[in-house]
Design a protein around this motif. Structure first.
Motif, PDB file in Angstrom:
ATOM      1  N   LYS A 165      25.443 -59.436 -42.884  1.00 29.05           N
ATOM      2  CA  LYS A 165      25.405 -60.855 -42.512  1.00 29.05           C
ATOM      3  C   LYS A 165      23.968 -61.353 -42.404  1.00 29.05           C
ATOM      4  O   LYS A 165      23.615 -62.396 -42.949  1.00 29.05           O
ATOM      5  N   GLU A 166      23.126 -60.602 -41.705  1.00 25.30           N
ATOM      6  CA  GLU A 166      21.734 -61.004 -41.464  1.00 25.30           C
ATOM      7  C   GLU A 166      20.894 -61.041 -42.741  1.00 25.30           C
ATOM      8  O   GLU A 166      20.000 -61.872 -42.886  1.00 25.30           O
ATOM      9  N   SER A 167      21.185 -60.161 -43.680  1.00 26.79           N
ATOM     10  CA  SER A 167      20.351 -60.060 -44.887  1.00 26.79           C
ATOM     11  C   SER A 167      20.693 -61.098 -45.953  1.00 26.79           C
ATOM     12  O   SER A 167      19.955 -61.249 -46.915  1.00 26.79           O
ATOM     13  N   GLN A 168      21.790 -61.810 -45.781  1.00 20.49           N
ATOM     14  CA  GLN A 168      22.180 -62.819 -46.767  1.00 20.49           C
ATOM     15  C   GLN A 168      21.049 -63.822 -46.977  1.00 20.49           C
ATOM     16  O   GLN A 168      20.533 -64.397 -46.031  1.00 20.49           O
ATOM     17  N   GLY A 169      20.661 -64.003 -48.220  1.00 19.84           N
ATOM     18  CA  GLY A 169      19.613 -64.952 -48.568  1.00 19.84           C
ATOM     19  C   GLY A 169      18.202 -64.421 -48.396  1.00 19.84           C
ATOM     20  O   GLY A 169      17.241 -65.092 -48.742  1.00 19.84           O
ATOM     21  N   LYS A 170      18.060 -63.204 -47.880  1.00 21.27           N
ATOM     22  CA  LYS A 170      16.728 -62.637 -47.675  1.00 21.27           C
ATOM     23  C   LYS A 170      16.373 -61.591 -48.717  1.00 21.27           C
ATOM     24  O   LYS A 170      15.211 -61.252 -48.879  1.00 21.27           O
ATOM     25  N   ILE A 171      17.371 -61.052 -49.378  1.00 25.49           N
ATOM     26  CA  ILE A 171      17.146 -60.032 -50.402  1.00 25.49           C
ATOM     27  C   ILE A 171      17.756 -60.546 -51.692  1.00 25.49           C
ATOM     28  O   ILE A 171      18.944 -60.833 -51.753  1.00 25.49           O
ATOM     29  N   ALA A 172      16.927 -60.668 -52.723  1.00 27.31           N
ATOM     30  CA  ALA A 172      17.378 -61.220 -54.003  1.00 27.31           C
ATOM     31  C   ALA A 172      18.442 -60.315 -54.629  1.00 27.31           C
ATOM     32  O   ALA A 172      18.373 -59.085 -54.537  1.00 27.31           O
ATOM     33  N   LYS A 173      19.427 -60.926 -55.252  1.00 25.90           N
ATOM     34  CA  LYS A 173      20.520 -60.176 -55.873  1.00 25.90           C
ATOM     35  C   LYS A 173      20.053 -59.304 -57.039  1.00 25.90           C
ATOM     36  O   LYS A 173      20.704 -58.346 -57.385  1.00 25.90           O
ATOM     37  N   ASP A 174      18.918 -59.651 -57.644  1.00 22.08           N
ATOM     38  CA  ASP A 174      18.444 -58.860 -58.787  1.00 22.08           C
ATOM     39  C   ASP A 174      17.463 -57.757 -58.376  1.00 22.08           C
ATOM     40  O   ASP A 174      16.803 -57.168 -59.206  1.00 22.08           O
TER      41      ASP A 174
END
Length: 110
Positions: A23-32
Motif C-alpha cells: 500500500k505504502e509503495s504505490q506510486g513510489k516505485i516505477a512499474k518498469d
C-alpha cells in the motif's frame, strides 16, 4: 527493513509488513523497475505482486552481480553507512526509527 535505492541516490525505506508495504509503495516505485534483492524470500511475493522484474543475488554463494549490471552493492554500502552513523546513539527506540532514517537520508544525500 526494505531499502529501495537507485543509482541517483533516491532512497525509500520501509519497515512495514508486506501488506502495508504494498500500500505504502504505490506510486513510489516505477512499474518498469528491476528489483535486485538478496535471499529474503518475502521479496519474491512483493516483486510478483507488483509485476516487478526481479533479480536474486545470492551473495552467500558469491553471486554479487548479474548480467554485469544488476547488483545490491549500492544498498549494502548505504546500510553500512547507516549502521556506522546510528551506532553513536547506542540504541534507537523503534517508535523513533522513521525519524532517524529520515535524518540519515537527509545527511547522506546532502
Amino acid at each position: 527493513m526494505l531499502t529501495v535505492r537507485d543509482r541517483g541516490k533516491h532512497t525509500y525505506e520501509a519497515s512495514y509488513s508486506f501488506e502495508q508495504l504494498n500500500k505504502e509503495s504505490q506510486g513510489k516505485i516505477a512499474k518498469d523497475c528491476v528489483l535486485c534483492r538478496d535471499g529474503f524470500s518475502a521479496y519474491i511475493k512483493f516483486s510478483q505482486g507488483n509485476d516487478f522484474i526481479h533479480k536474486r543475488l545470492n551473495v552467500a554463494v558469491g553471486v554479487q552481480v548479474i548480467e554485469k549490471v544488476f547488483h545490491i552493492q549500492n544498498v549494502n554500502a548505504y546500510h553500512r553507512r547507516l549502521k556506522a552513523w546510528i551506532d553513536r546513539f547506542h540504541s534507537v527506540a523503534t517508535k523513533y526509527g522513521e525519524n532517524y532514517l529520515g535524518w540519515f537520508r537527509f545527511l547522506d544525500t546532502s
